[in-house]
Write a protein that holds these residues in place. Structure first.
Motif, PDB file in Angstrom:
ATOM      1  N   ILE A 448       0.853  -1.187   0.000  1.00  0.00           N
ATOM      2  CA  ILE A 448       0.000   0.000   0.000  1.00  0.00           C
ATOM      3  C   ILE A 448       0.892   1.241   0.000  1.00  0.00           C
ATOM      4  CG2 ILE A 448      -1.809   1.221   1.305  1.00  0.00           C
ATOM      5  CD1 ILE A 448      -1.994  -1.804   2.675  1.00  0.00           C
ATOM      6  N   ASP A 449       0.596   2.175  -0.890  1.00  0.00           N
ATOM      7  CA  ASP A 449       1.398   3.414  -0.940  1.00  0.00           C
ATOM      8  C   ASP A 449       0.452   4.603  -0.976  1.00  0.00           C
ATOM      9  OD1 ASP A 449       4.459   4.273  -1.685  1.00  0.00           O
ATOM     10  OD2 ASP A 449       2.970   5.664  -2.550  1.00  0.00           O
ATOM     11  N   VAL A 450       0.767   5.621  -0.096  1.00  0.00           N
ATOM     12  CA  VAL A 450      -0.090   6.810  -0.054  1.00  0.00           C
ATOM     13  C   VAL A 450       0.176   7.627  -1.322  1.00  0.00           C
ATOM     14  CG1 VAL A 450      -0.738   8.843   1.283  1.00  0.00           C
ATOM     15  CG2 VAL A 450       0.112   6.808   2.464  1.00  0.00           C
ATOM     16  N   ASP A 451      -0.866   8.108  -1.923  1.00  0.00           N
ATOM     17  CA  ASP A 451      -0.728   8.839  -3.195  1.00  0.00           C
ATOM     18  C   ASP A 451      -0.328  10.291  -2.933  1.00  0.00           C
ATOM     19  OD1 ASP A 451      -1.537   6.521  -4.438  1.00  0.00           O
ATOM     20  OD2 ASP A 451      -3.679   7.100  -4.382  1.00  0.00           O
ATOM     21  N   PHE A 452       0.539  10.778  -3.743  1.00  0.00           N
ATOM     22  CA  PHE A 452       1.004  12.179  -3.710  1.00  0.00           C
ATOM     23  C   PHE A 452       1.331  12.657  -2.295  1.00  0.00           C
ATOM     24  CE2 PHE A 452      -1.929  12.066  -7.463  1.00  0.00           C
ATOM     25  CZ  PHE A 452      -0.922  12.055  -8.433  1.00  0.00           C
ATOM     26  N   PHE A 453       1.985  11.831  -1.564  1.00  0.00           N
ATOM     27  CA  PHE A 453       2.245  12.196  -0.172  1.00  0.00           C
ATOM     28  C   PHE A 453       3.255  13.333  -0.070  1.00  0.00           C
ATOM     29  CE2 PHE A 453       3.925  11.456   4.164  1.00  0.00           C
ATOM     30  CZ  PHE A 453       2.723  11.649   4.839  1.00  0.00           C
ATOM     31  N   LYS A 454       4.109  13.416  -1.080  1.00  0.00           N
ATOM     32  CA  LYS A 454       5.117  14.493  -1.107  1.00  0.00           C
ATOM     33  C   LYS A 454       4.429  15.856  -1.008  1.00  0.00           C
ATOM     34  CE  LYS A 454       9.253  15.750  -3.837  1.00  0.00           C
ATOM     35  NZ  LYS A 454       9.219  17.078  -3.372  1.00  0.00           N
ATOM     36  N   LYS A 455       3.274  15.927  -1.683  1.00  0.00           N
ATOM     37  CA  LYS A 455       2.551  17.199  -1.697  1.00  0.00           C
ATOM     38  C   LYS A 455       2.070  17.571  -0.296  1.00  0.00           C
ATOM     39  CE  LYS A 455       0.791  16.969  -6.412  1.00  0.00           C
ATOM     40  NZ  LYS A 455      -0.427  16.643  -7.216  1.00  0.00           N
ATOM     41  N   VAL A 456       1.590  16.543   0.431  1.00  0.00           N
ATOM     42  CA  VAL A 456       1.120  16.799   1.807  1.00  0.00           C
ATOM     43  C   VAL A 456       2.258  17.375   2.637  1.00  0.00           C
ATOM     44  CG1 VAL A 456       0.193  15.745   3.918  1.00  0.00           C
ATOM     45  CG2 VAL A 456      -0.584  14.966   1.673  1.00  0.00           C
ATOM     46  N   ASN A 457       3.385  16.686   2.537  1.00  0.00           N
ATOM     47  CA  ASN A 457       4.569  17.167   3.257  1.00  0.00           C
ATOM     48  C   ASN A 457       4.920  18.578   2.859  1.00  0.00           C
ATOM     49  OD1 ASN A 457       5.421  15.270   5.129  1.00  0.00           O
ATOM     50  ND2 ASN A 457       6.433  14.019   3.581  1.00  0.00           N
ATOM     51  N   ASP A 458       4.922  18.792   1.567  1.00  0.00           N
ATOM     52  CA  ASP A 458       5.334  20.108   1.054  1.00  0.00           C
ATOM     53  C   ASP A 458       4.355  21.176   1.507  1.00  0.00           C
ATOM     54  OD1 ASP A 458       7.393  18.795  -0.056  1.00  0.00           O
ATOM     55  OD2 ASP A 458       6.636  18.824  -2.130  1.00  0.00           O
ATOM     56  N   GLY A 465       2.401  15.621   8.002  1.00  0.00           N
ATOM     57  CA  GLY A 465       2.607  14.397   7.224  1.00  0.00           C
ATOM     58  C   GLY A 465       2.660  13.179   8.124  1.00  0.00           C
ATOM     59  N   ASP A 466       3.393  13.327   9.231  1.00  0.00           N
ATOM     60  CA  ASP A 466       3.498  12.219  10.202  1.00  0.00           C
ATOM     61  C   ASP A 466       2.125  11.838  10.738  1.00  0.00           C
ATOM     62  OD1 ASP A 466       6.162  12.064   9.891  1.00  0.00           O
ATOM     63  OD2 ASP A 466       6.727  12.940  11.834  1.00  0.00           O
ATOM     64  N   THR A 467       1.363  12.867  11.105  1.00  0.00           N
ATOM     65  CA  THR A 467       0.005  12.609  11.616  1.00  0.00           C
ATOM     66  C   THR A 467      -0.807  11.840  10.585  1.00  0.00           C
ATOM     67  OG1 THR A 467       0.207  14.734  12.708  1.00  0.00           O
ATOM     68  CG2 THR A 467      -1.978  13.725  12.708  1.00  0.00           C
ATOM     69  N   ALA A 488       2.314  -3.861   8.488  1.00  0.00           N
ATOM     70  CA  ALA A 488       3.676  -3.387   8.743  1.00  0.00           C
ATOM     71  C   ALA A 488       3.955  -2.168   7.884  1.00  0.00           C
ATOM     72  CB  ALA A 488       4.681  -4.479   8.440  1.00  0.00           C
ATOM     73  N   ARG A 489       4.869  -1.341   8.422  1.00  0.00           N
ATOM     74  CA  ARG A 489       5.305  -0.198   7.602  1.00  0.00           C
ATOM     75  C   ARG A 489       6.530  -0.672   6.824  1.00  0.00           C
ATOM     76  NH1 ARG A 489       7.303   5.619   9.813  1.00  0.00           N
ATOM     77  NH2 ARG A 489       7.327   6.730   7.796  1.00  0.00           N
ATOM     78  N   TYR A 490       6.417  -0.580   5.527  1.00  0.00           N
ATOM     79  CA  TYR A 490       7.479  -1.123   4.686  1.00  0.00           C
ATOM     80  C   TYR A 490       8.619  -0.136   4.556  1.00  0.00           C
ATOM     81  CZ  TYR A 490       9.506  -3.853   0.902  1.00  0.00           C
ATOM     82  OH  TYR A 490      10.341  -4.615   0.145  1.00  0.00           O
ATOM     83  N   ALA A 562      -0.947   0.054 -10.311  1.00  0.00           N
ATOM     84  CA  ALA A 562      -2.048   0.867  -9.768  1.00  0.00           C
ATOM     85  C   ALA A 562      -1.704   2.349  -9.832  1.00  0.00           C
ATOM     86  CB  ALA A 562      -2.333   0.459  -8.315  1.00  0.00           C
ATOM     87  N   LYS A 563      -0.471   2.670  -9.487  1.00  0.00           N
ATOM     88  CA  LYS A 563      -0.005   4.056  -9.554  1.00  0.00           C
ATOM     89  C   LYS A 563      -0.079   4.545 -11.000  1.00  0.00           C
ATOM     90  CE  LYS A 563       1.687   4.993  -5.296  1.00  0.00           C
ATOM     91  NZ  LYS A 563       1.417   6.153  -4.497  1.00  0.00           N
ATOM     92  N   HIS A 564       0.456   3.673 -11.803  1.00  0.00           N
ATOM     93  CA  HIS A 564       0.540   4.025 -13.214  1.00  0.00           C
ATOM     94  C   HIS A 564      -0.847   4.249 -13.812  1.00  0.00           C
ATOM     95  CE1 HIS A 564       2.590   4.297 -17.058  1.00  0.00           C
ATOM     96  NE2 HIS A 564       1.665   3.481 -17.594  1.00  0.00           N
ATOM     97  N   GLY A 566      -3.346   5.498 -12.435  1.00  0.00           N
ATOM     98  CA  GLY A 566      -4.022   6.712 -11.960  1.00  0.00           C
ATOM     99  C   GLY A 566      -4.224   6.772 -10.459  1.00  0.00           C
ATOM    100  N   ARG A 567      -3.689   5.843  -9.769  1.00  0.00           N
ATOM    101  CA  ARG A 567      -3.709   5.858  -8.287  1.00  0.00           C
ATOM    102  C   ARG A 567      -5.119   5.618  -7.717  1.00  0.00           C
ATOM    103  NH1 ARG A 567       0.098   9.448 -10.022  1.00  0.00           N
ATOM    104  NH2 ARG A 567       2.172   9.067  -9.164  1.00  0.00           N
ATOM    105  N   ASN A 568      -5.245   5.606  -6.363  1.00  0.00           N
ATOM    106  CA  ASN A 568      -6.516   5.382  -5.672  1.00  0.00           C
ATOM    107  C   ASN A 568      -7.221   4.151  -6.209  1.00  0.00           C
ATOM    108  OD1 ASN A 568      -8.636   5.777  -3.913  1.00  0.00           O
ATOM    109  ND2 ASN A 568      -9.693   7.265  -5.227  1.00  0.00           N
TER     110      ASN A 568
END
Ligand SMILES: Nc1nc2c(ncn2[C@@H]2O[C@H](COP(=O)(O)OP(=O)(O)OP(=O)(O)O)[C@@H](O)[C@H]2O)c(=O)[nH]1
Length: 583
Positions: A448-458, A465-467, A488-490, A562-564, A566-568
């Motif tokens: 499982i990977d969070v989508d566009f998480f970089k944006k949240v951080n940014d 982001g941690d929350t 588990a967190r990968y 899945a990412k490729h 279009g995500r979600n």
């Protein structure tokens, strides 16, 4: 008329009818008996006591005896400490003279007895003239009695028995105290032994037994010994009292003073052997009485201090003082010389020794009791300490166990999200794969990977982001209900879920639930509600010799797809395409 004695009813005391006079040293019997210049004074008391004097006294008495035939009689002078005694008996024109007194060797006595005895054969009704010349450095006591020889022997048996019993008891006490001293190794016993030994020896001296049995030929020592022994008694009396009453601890300064005092008493031993007896007698007696009073006072103080043994001790000293006072009173003619006053010191001392023995026994008992109490409290203390230690050890062990569990937990837990960490995931996969191969059941893995998480951080910062990651993890665990599954967190914003016993399509259903649960509700953070979605790759199959990492790679590839795409969305490895897409 002159007295006429009837000896059939026991002894007759001659003292009541004495006449006496003082003469010069050189006056002879002939002179005294015949000279008109000699003035005789009558003596009317039962007991003759002229106190301490260095004068020469002459005594005279004429009498006759009742009876019908000749009889053996004995003149008894029942005071053994007279120095120089000459007795003259004139009878039927014959003169008998006797040199007596303790300045002569004991063996020279006509009858070997501690008292001065003169045997004599008397004819009834005939006039007997009795003269005595007396010079002595001790007290001028002159108790003379006339006995029928057989009566004297009978009474002497009783007296000997009493003396024997007394000194026998002292000997027993000596052996007893000696063994106590050896067994307990307590000094107080040695001091006490010194005290009773010297005291007994003094009583032997005073009763004439020492001269008779110990040193019959040493007239000089016999004269000096009593004073010497008196100072030995005082010496032992003081160190014994010091020890018994525990003066050193209770009164250290007084104790020091007593030490000097004891040393000076020891010095007096030497003095008592050099100075003449008559010079030492009175001061020494008063000195010992003063020491006795001191002992009494100290005893009283210690009683006030609450020392149990001091009671016995004080009573004991009282007894000794009483005996000593009576003795002195006798010697200075305050009280008459008789059987009781003669033995008063012996009674007093016996009483004292009895009380002191009690005192020692009591002090031992108290000491033993204190030791037992100490032991008891020590044991209790020890038991308490042991219990506390056990409690502490138990508590420490529990804490350690808890810490250990926490440590183990933290070693396999992801600190941020609280789900399993990568290490746990690897271990888990190893074990589950081996088991799945052995029991031949399927395993499904979700990446499982969070989508566009970089944006949240940014946009909101790393903390927000941690929350978000925490909330995502908790949404995921909310969907995983079966025991045996692992979240588990990968790494980073990527998670992995392992579902043993699950086919790929079961995994896909759960993946879809997770995706929906995350996408449906925005994450509530400090920075407001943040909408997030996840992409999930699912790979499930019957494991064979395949390594688990192969399956992870498959899931990863599906995720990538899945990412490729279009995500979600959820993509299974077998399809490598979106199975469901809800928007
Ligand atoms: N706040 C926070 N951010 C993290 C953590 N771990 C990884 N990231 C961030 O997650 C982001 C991952 O970014 P990318 O790998 O580019 O992917 P993405 O932005 O999620 O985009 P896609 O995965 O392509 O949808 C990076 O900005 C990382 O810094 C973390 O523990 N906390």
């Amino acid at each position: 008329g002159q007295p006429k004695y009837d000896l059939s009813n026991g002894g007759a005391g001659l003292s009541r009818s004495f006449s006496y006079t003082v003469t010069s040293e050189v006056a002879t019997f002939d002179y005294v008996a015949t000279s008109k210049q000699v003035k005789w004074q009558p003596h009317s008391k039962d007991n003759l006591n002229l106190g301490i004097t260095d004068k020469v006294y002459w005594f005279r008495h004429s009498f006759s005896l009742h009876g019908s035939q000749k009889q053996s009689v004995i003149f008894e002078v029942s005071y053994p400490l007279l120095d120089d005694l000459e007795v003259y008996i004139e009878h039927q024109g014959q003169l008998f003279s006797y040199q007596l007194g303790d300045l002569k060797p004991f063996g020279s006595r006509p009858i070997k007895h501690r008292f001065f005895l003169i045997p004599f054969t008397a004819t009834p009704n005939e006039n007997i003239q009795f003269y005595a010349r007396l010079k002595t450095s001790s007290v001028m006591i002159f108790p003379v009695k006339l006995w029928k020889a057989s009566d004297f022997t009978e009474r002497n048996q009783v007296n000997t028995l009493i003396l024997g019993a007394y000194f026998g008891l002292m000997a027993l006490l000596f052996v007893y105290v000696c063994s106590c001293a050896i067994i307990t190794r307590k000094r107080v016993y040695w001091y006490y032994l010194g005290y009773i030994s010297s005291m007994t020896l003094l009583l032997c001296n005073l009763s004439g037994l020492s001269f008779q049995y110990f040193w019959p030929n040493s007239t000089w020592w016999n004269g000096q010994s009593s004073i010497f022994i008196l100072y030995v008694i005082v010496f032992f009396g003081i160190i014994f009292s010091k020890s018994l009453l525990n003066i050193a601890q209770a009164y250290p300064r007084f104790n020091l003073a007593l030490r000097y005092f004891v040393s000076s008493v020891a010095l007096m031993w030497a003095v008592s052997l050099t100075l003449p007896y008559e010079m030492l007698l009175a001061p020494s007696i008063y000195f010992s009485l003063a020491c006795c009073v001191l002992g009494l006072v100290v005893g009283y103080v210690r009683v006030k201090d609450g020392l149990e043994v001091a009671k016995f001790y004080s009573v004991a000293w009282g007894g000794a003082l009483f005996g000593g006072l009576v003795l002195v009173a006798t010697k200075i003619s305050l009280v008459p010389f008789n059987w009781f006053t003669e033995h008063a010191l012996m009674f007093g001392i016996s009483f004292e020794i009895l009380c002191l023995s009690f005192a020692i026994a009591k002090s031992l008992q108290i000491e033993r009791k204190e030791k037992l109490q100490l032991k008891d409290s020590l044991m209790k203390h020890l038991a308490n300490a042991k219990e506390t230690l056990e409690q502490q050890v138990n508590q420490r062990t529990a804490e350690l166990e808890e810490a250990n569990i926490k440590l183990m937990q933290s070693a396999i837990t992801d600190a941020l999200t609280g789900v399993a960490n990568r290490r746990k995931l690897d271990e888990f996969l190893d074990v589950e794969y081996a088991r799945a191969v052995r029991f031949n059941y399927p395993i499904c893995v979700l990446m499982i990977d969070v989508d566009f998480f970089k944006k949240v951080n940014d946009k909101y910062g790393h903390q927000v982001g941690d929350t978000c990651l925490k909330l995502v993890a908790s949404r995921m665990t909310g969907e995983i209900t079966r025991i045996g599954d692992l979240v588990a967190r990968y790494g980073g914003e990527e998670f992995c879920i392992v579902l043993p016993y699950a086919q790929e399509h079961d995994g896909a259903v759960i993946a879809e639930k997770i995706r929906v649960s995350i996408a449906a509700q925005p994450m509530l953070t400090n920075a407001g509600a943040i909408e997030l979605t996840v992409s999930i790759g699912v790979a499930g199959h019957q494991p064979d010799s395949n390594m688990p990492f192969t399956q992870l790679e498959l899931a990863d590839k599906a995720l990538y797809t899945a990412k490729h795409n279009g995500r979600n969305q959820v993509v299974t490895a077998s399809e490598m395409g979106a199975i469901r897409h809800i928007n």
